[in-house]
Enzyme design. Sequence first.
Site, mmCIF file in Angstrom:
data_model
loop_
_atom_site.group_PDB
_atom_site.id
_atom_site.type_symbol
_atom_site.label_atom_id
_atom_site.label_comp_id
_atom_site.label_asym_id
_atom_site.label_seq_id
_atom_site.Cartn_x
_atom_site.Cartn_y
_atom_site.Cartn_z
ATOM 1 C CD GLU A 1 -2.744 1.499 0.392
ATOM 2 O OE1 GLU A 1 -3.552 0.607 0.117
ATOM 3 O OE2 GLU A 1 -2.744 2.612 -0.180
ATOM 4 N N GLY B 1 -13.233 24.132 -5.387
ATOM 5 C CA GLY B 1 -13.235 25.590 -5.346
ATOM 6 C C GLY B 1 -13.860 26.146 -4.072
#
Length: 455
Positions: free
Chosen positions: A140, A255
Amino acid sequence: MSLPLSGIKVIDFTMVQAGPACTQLMAWYGADVTKVERPNGGDSTRHQLRDIPGADALYFTMLNSNKKSIVIDLKKPEGKAVLTKMIETYDVFVENFAPGVVDRLGFPWEKIHELNPRMILASGKGFPEGSRFSDIKAYENVAQCAGGSASTTGFWDGPPTVSAGALGDSNTGLHLLIAILTALIDREKTGKGQKVHTSMQESCLDLCRVKLRDQQRLERVGYLEEYPQYPIRKDGKYGTFGAAVPRGGNAGGGGQPGWVLKCKDWQKDPNSYIYMTIQDTNWVRTAEAIGHPEWAHDPKYNTARAREPIFFDICAEIEKWLADKTKYEAISILRKSEVPCAPVLDMKELENDPDLRANGTIVEVPHPVRGTYVTIGSVMKFSGFTPAKVTGSPLLGEHTDEILASLGYKADEIAKLHAAKIVDPAVQVAKTAADAKIVAAGEAKARAAKTHAAE
Ligand SMILES: CC(C)(COP(=O)(O)OP(=O)(O)OC[C@H]1O[C@@H](n2cnc3c(N)ncnc32)[C@H](O)[C@@H]1OP(=O)(O)O)[C@@H](O)C(=O)NCCC(=O)NCCS
């Protein structure tokens, strides 16, 4: 009820997490999945991080439910013959062993394709084929470091940090599954199988797509306004921009700016926090909800541009508002004003979450040796069918004889394979729950004796 993948037979030559996560989903959606395991213990996760002596570890049981297990010594010719028969009659062969392992065992793609032109071979590796890193073994965190996650996760004043999400492991399994399903649909049209391949590095990068977006924005304009490093904030207090996307702490990736905020008793409870987003279009209601209605129309606050330099000052003010509220109380207020937010839920809360239990995401599974354990079932829900009920993972080699018989081996041939230790599991296979407890107790005793002898 017939499930969508019923009739699809899968050779599950996988281990650890990436491959098993893929094939477990296939089993839940109806495929007949047979895990081919090596002698001397099978999948390494059966033994890793064991919490009950002698019992398969949760790492294994949580990734291998609804499968069958056969133990075959693939380094012996008779073992290779068993796998050959499987390849001839199965549909999908999934593997995530180290680069070159399957070829060395005598089953390169060309051979598999020749044995069964309809076979789909799905290979998961640490790195892409042809990459300068392609020979490297991977787990991982290796993938997270190579795939863009680690360099962009954490805080500006700390080292690259890995995420708890299995972006390299389970995520690669998901990518592999999408590839397999696509190849199965393609096979419907062409009649031919194919090899599909993905890597942990690429699967991780795929989930870091917005960081590549940010890299290009950074190169073009020299800053990223949603990051703490944005120069108009506090003269470098939050670090500065360099050539590559920096670690942005808990900044919102889109945003809409957001941050993790302290709630009541955060000093005592490490997860007494909420994540709160300041959505530009919802500013008036947000200001009112956090107890600052006077900010709603004040030009010092009422545009995203005005808030950018003072974002962390606003966060500090919100934390004052949160100081006497639990994370749940805060959320119940903010949601009424349509503020995108969530309590930070810890694993104990998630384990016992009533909604996730009610919808089959958190499930309890009986296991003959372990007893009942908790796992995560199918998080994808369908209107047309219900995925298979999650069953316990197979014991090592539990279905060896059944699979051999299904391949046409007669009882005396099966006995010979056992006698020659071609298919013998390394540990005795328990046939009943009572037997299983005896096997488990035996293993624990042997281990205790070994430890004692070592002392
Ligand atoms: C996960 C990983 C690091 C584990 O490495 P490992 O434990 O050393 O295991 P390997 O994959 O090297 O395989 C070990 C051996 O078992 C052998 N083996 C596996 N099944 C066998 C069987 N049924 N019979 C006989 N031998 C078997 C292999 O042939 C190999 O032997 P070889 O090296 O002599 O060719 C490695 O498999 C890997 O990098 N995989 C690709 C990336 C990946 O999926 N990582 C895990 C993400 S969760």
